[in-house]
Design an enzyme around this catalytic site. Sequence first.
Site, PDB file in Angstrom:
ATOM      1  N   ASN A 247      12.883   1.656  -0.023  1.00  0.00           N
ATOM      2  CA  ASN A 247      12.428   0.485  -1.015  1.00  0.00           C
ATOM      3  C   ASN A 247      11.313   1.349  -1.896  1.00  0.00           C
ATOM      4  OD1 ASN A 247      10.234   0.072   1.464  1.00  0.00           O
ATOM      5  ND2 ASN A 247      10.165  -1.099   0.584  1.00  0.00           N
TER       6      ASN A 247
ATOM      7  N   GLU B  76       3.109   2.078  10.117  1.00  0.00           N
ATOM      8  CA  GLU B  76       3.244   1.118   8.759  1.00  0.00           C
ATOM      9  C   GLU B  76       4.010  -0.223   8.222  1.00  0.00           C
ATOM     10  OE1 GLU B  76       3.748  -0.818   5.368  1.00  0.00           O
ATOM     11  OE2 GLU B  76       4.629   0.916   4.624  1.00  0.00           O
TER      12      GLU B  76
ATOM     13  N   CYS C 218       6.947  -4.336   1.431  1.00  0.00           N
ATOM     14  CA  CYS C 218       5.839  -5.181   2.794  1.00  0.00           C
ATOM     15  C   CYS C 218       4.930  -6.096   2.000  1.00  0.00           C
ATOM     16  CB  CYS C 218       5.986  -3.599   3.426  1.00  0.00           C
ATOM     17  SG  CYS C 218       5.027  -2.841   2.673  1.00  0.00           S
TER      18      CYS C 218
ATOM     19  N   GLU D 145      -3.595   4.651   6.041  1.00  0.00           N
ATOM     20  CA  GLU D 145      -3.052   5.839   5.177  1.00  0.00           C
ATOM     21  C   GLU D 145      -3.199   5.852   3.508  1.00  0.00           C
ATOM     22  OE1 GLU D 145       1.934   6.414   6.509  1.00  0.00           O
ATOM     23  OE2 GLU D 145       1.296   4.821   4.689  1.00  0.00           O
TER      24      GLU D 145
END
Length: 495
Positions: free
Chosen positions: A168, A267, A301, A475
């Site tokens: 994505n 993640e 997400c 991150e």
Amino acid sequence: MNVNKTSPNLDHDPIALNSFSRGLYIGGVWRPAAGEGWIQVIDPATEVVIASVPDAGLADAATAVDAAASAAESWRETAPRKRSEILRRCFELMVERSETLARLISLENGKALRDARGEVAYAAEFFRWNAEEAVRISGEFGIAPAGGNRIVVDYQPIGVCVLITPWNFPAAMATRKIAPALAAGCTVILKPASETPLTAYALAALYEEGGVPPGVVNVMTTSTPGPVIAAMLADPRVRKLSFTGSTGVGRTLLAEAAKNVISCSMELGGNAPFIVFDDADIDAAIEGLMVAKMRNAGEACTAANRIYVQSGIHDDFAERFARRMAALRVGPGVNADTACGPMITRKAVEKIERLVADAISRGARALCGGRTLAGQGFFYPPTVLVDVSPAADLGCEEIFGPVAPLYRFETEAEVIAAANNTEYGLAAYIYTRDIGRGLRVASKVEAGMIALNRGLVSDPAAPFGGVKQSGLGREGGQHHGIAEFMEAKYIATSF
């Protein structure tokens, strides 16, 4: 709803003609896969094959680990300033090539060109940010409480890293991992998604041009990620796994990494609540929701999946929001006027169809959209649902598409309980003019990231990550991102 599913003529477009399929990028060399297999890349707007990339197997995985391990000592010993300058050059090259990269992303991913341009800018920023942080990695020095010795803490690169990124955000998810890993002094093997590998290979060529030495960054695509990743994680030279993707796959990878006690950053999935209180600025909340819901056509997400609107403004909000959604132009991402591109695959559309059908069967009403568009391409229209039952499947599954279910709520306590009623905890959004209330609710909502009166939460300078089943580690941020790729070594001494 405006629909234009006709793609512009790309016959003479250099992006369409250049397949970026020169081979796997391993040890600074473009090479074919050992098995000589290929993976087809599909334009989701037309369902046409636009390129093929090598299909790596176990032998290629071993070669990639060898290359990363061979380059590890030299890169580890490279001066931080030198590493910083290389990262900065990669940033500059991404900015220079931003339009080409954006069009490539739109072509293989389907996202609207304006979203692709935003992604490239965001992705490039990870190189600039980590170039600045690479020269600021420091250790610790202190005196033991008992006074008998000194405490010295040195932060060292963790070693060879395996990075797995989703389709994505094919540029940003790669640079968000690669840049801090290189800043820390690690070498990496990137396994991009098979749906969108062209961006990863294009960036590999850019890294080489920017001065990244052979073997420091390796890129390989595979149609059999399970065995290939397992083989790399079984190699004792691999010490880090960083993954962005679904929670289900994340659990599988964690189990595989546990066999050799490999450090993991995860993640994973999200199911973000978007909370609008009666006292919110409705115009600002709708603008924020358009970003939080429709960035990348909802295939994110961090997308707002459950929209909770307090009863006093619910009906007005729903009507105005539905008008905005219905006005979005649907079409191929590479079209200049497209606001909502296709989904990534037919399977993704089928999942959305199932979730919407289930919600409607339980009493939901579609104020706009709600039905798959006919014809070629993996398109689904912007959709707003009201009167959604809490029992509907789309309340507990990631939608990953342009569908916005609205729920009515009465009290603060009620909406906090609803927002937390999920296994996920990645992002959440809150709109209210009462900052005290906003901060109070933010402190109680179980999410790793909260956007207060904002529709965009991501920033390279801020720690990105979730709680509960949404992942492990962070991150980005001032030190969080680089810290994921380093280990603390304690040295006891006295003098």
